[in-house]
Write a protein that holds these residues in place. Structure first.
Motif, PDB file in Angstrom:
ATOM      1  N   VAL A  53       0.765  -1.174   0.176  1.00  0.00           N
ATOM      2  CA  VAL A  53       0.099   0.095   0.048  1.00  0.00           C
ATOM      3  C   VAL A  53       0.991   1.375   0.108  1.00  0.00           C
ATOM      4  N   LYS A  54       0.702   1.891  -1.001  1.00  0.00           N
ATOM      5  CA  LYS A  54       1.636   3.177  -1.135  1.00  0.00           C
ATOM      6  C   LYS A  54       0.785   4.364  -0.979  1.00  0.00           C
TER       7      LYS A  54
ATOM      8  N   CYS B 145      -3.762   7.064  -2.430  1.00  0.00           N
ATOM      9  CA  CYS B 145      -3.485   5.766  -1.753  1.00  0.00           C
ATOM     10  C   CYS B 145      -3.571   4.766  -3.030  1.00  0.00           C
ATOM     11  N   GLU B 146      -2.425   3.869  -2.997  1.00  0.00           N
ATOM     12  CA  GLU B 146      -2.360   2.831  -4.105  1.00  0.00           C
ATOM     13  C   GLU B 146      -2.201   1.597  -3.695  1.00  0.00           C
TER      14      GLU B 146
ATOM     15  N   ALA C 299      -3.209  -3.291  -9.384  1.00  0.00           N
ATOM     16  CA  ALA C 299      -3.266  -2.121  -8.394  1.00  0.00           C
ATOM     17  C   ALA C 299      -4.312  -1.185  -8.742  1.00  0.00           C
ATOM     18  N   LEU C 300      -4.943  -0.596  -7.814  1.00  0.00           N
ATOM     19  CA  LEU C 300      -5.929   0.368  -7.867  1.00  0.00           C
ATOM     20  C   LEU C 300      -5.633   1.488  -6.758  1.00  0.00           C
ATOM     21  N   ASN C 301      -6.044   2.889  -7.116  1.00  0.00           N
ATOM     22  CA  ASN C 301      -5.791   3.913  -6.302  1.00  0.00           C
ATOM     23  C   ASN C 301      -7.064   4.659  -6.278  1.00  0.00           C
ATOM     24  N   ASN C 302      -6.984   5.637  -5.062  1.00  0.00           N
ATOM     25  CA  ASN C 302      -8.269   6.600  -4.874  1.00  0.00           C
ATOM     26  C   ASN C 302      -7.678   7.686  -4.363  1.00  0.00           C
TER      27      ASN C 302
END
Length: 344
Positions: free
Chosen positions: A61-62, A119-120, A130-133
């Motif tokens: 988690v980035k 956050c990714e 990978a998904l981010n928001n």
């Protein structure tokens, strides 16, 4: 031909089913929330990232501010320093102890931190997905005091010009101001984007309004100023204006009987005396001192009367030396003399 097409269709469906079972489309519902999203200068905010792995293994988690990565969580790392990694981030302190795979805590936040955060989430199986928001954060500085209203020209009547000013103390961004008269908005500041102000500045709003009967409410004029900074600050001050149509009754105070009595008799003489005597309070000694101190017009009275009619208050007696000399401090003496309307 039909069999060939059908065969291709079966092949395509099989491929999609295989990809799905491999977890390529399993990760979903990645959502970032910032609490609070409007942060006061030098305060704390917590960023939460929720997600549904759907059975996949979490890889990392980035967390980003813009394109800058400032925190990473890698559960496969056994060492804590590698599992939780904080990277240099100007204008903020990352609280690693209060950060994990779903949240990161930011302390001592500066103005430069305002902007977009993301956050990714990345999963690891036979494929990496990978998904981010992303959400925005705004850092503000609130006014130290409520807004202030000043008015000129009271009392007001129909046709008068109401000149008022509302000002708010320094803030970032400068506060939005609204003036409300008897529940009706009569003036407000322009949108912040149109105002030529420094990032941190005072706000000022002026009003010049010709009053009519529509502005009065049962003869009254109530003026309010509302100051607002983003969604975190909302302060209202009010002022009831003097109106000819709604006069304030004059204050009636009870007569001051003590003052009246003092005026009625000019022969009541307040004196402050310091009486030094070797006796504990010898009336004759005090009389002699009084005779030397009071006006000459009173001498005859004290010569005739053996003991003066006095009110003594706050008498303090202290030993001075081995001779037991006493200091008698008389803070207030009202010498009440007989009133004679027909002096002979």
């Amino acid at each position: 031909m039909l069999a060939s097409v059908t065969g291709k269709g079966v092949c395509l469906c099989t491929i999609l089913w295989i990809l799905d079972t491999k977890g390529v489309f399993s990760l979903k519902n990645v959502t970032l929330s910032i609490e609070p999203s409007v942060v006061q200068y030098r305060n704390t905010s917590k960023l939460r990232c929720t997600y549904d792995l759907e059975g996949d293994a979490l890889y990392t988690v980035k967390w980003y501010r813009g394109s800058l990565e400032f925190y990473r969580y890698t559960p496969s790392e056994k060492e804590r320093d590698k599992r939780k990694q904080a990277f240099p981030f100007k204008g903020v302190t990352i609280d690693v102890d209060r950060s994990d795979s779903t949240q990161v805590t930011l302390n001592d936040i500066d103005f430069v931190v305002s902007g977009e955060f993301c956050c990714e989430v990345t999963t690891e199986d036979s494929h990496i997905h990978a998904l981010n928001n992303c959400k925005s954060m705004v850092v503000v500085q609130l006014p130290e005091h409520p807004p202030e209203i000043s008015v000129r020209g009271e009392p007001f009547d129909y046709g008068d010009i109401l000149r008022a000013n509302c000002s708010s103390y320094r803030s970032r961004p400068p506060a939005d101001l609204t003036l409300i008269l008897n529940g009706i908005t009569v003036n407000q500041t322009e949108p912040l984007a149109l105002r030529k102000l420094r990032p941190t500045d005072y706000s000022d709003l002026q009003l010049e309004l010709k009053l009519s009967d529509l502005h009065f409410q049962e003869g009254q004029l109530n003026l309010q100023c509302v100051a607002q900074v983003s969604s975190v600050y909302h302060e209202t001050v009010g002022l009831e204006l003097q109106s000819v149509r709604h006069p304030v009754p004059e204050k009636v105070s009870a007569p001051n009987t003590a003052s009246a009595a003092s005026t009625a008799s000019s022969q009541t003489i307040p004196l402050r005396l310091f009486c030094f005597t070797m006796l504990c309070f010898n009336a004759e000694s005090v009389i002699k001192i009084l005779i030397k101190t009071i006006p000459a017009s009173c001498v005859t009275y004290y010569t005739v009367v053996a003991t003066p009619v006095c009110d003594y208050t706050d008498i303090r007696i202290n030993s001075l030396d081995k001779f037991y000399a006493l200091i008698v401090v008389i803070n207030l003496i009202n010498i009440k003399m007989p009133h004679n309307d027909n002096p002979k």
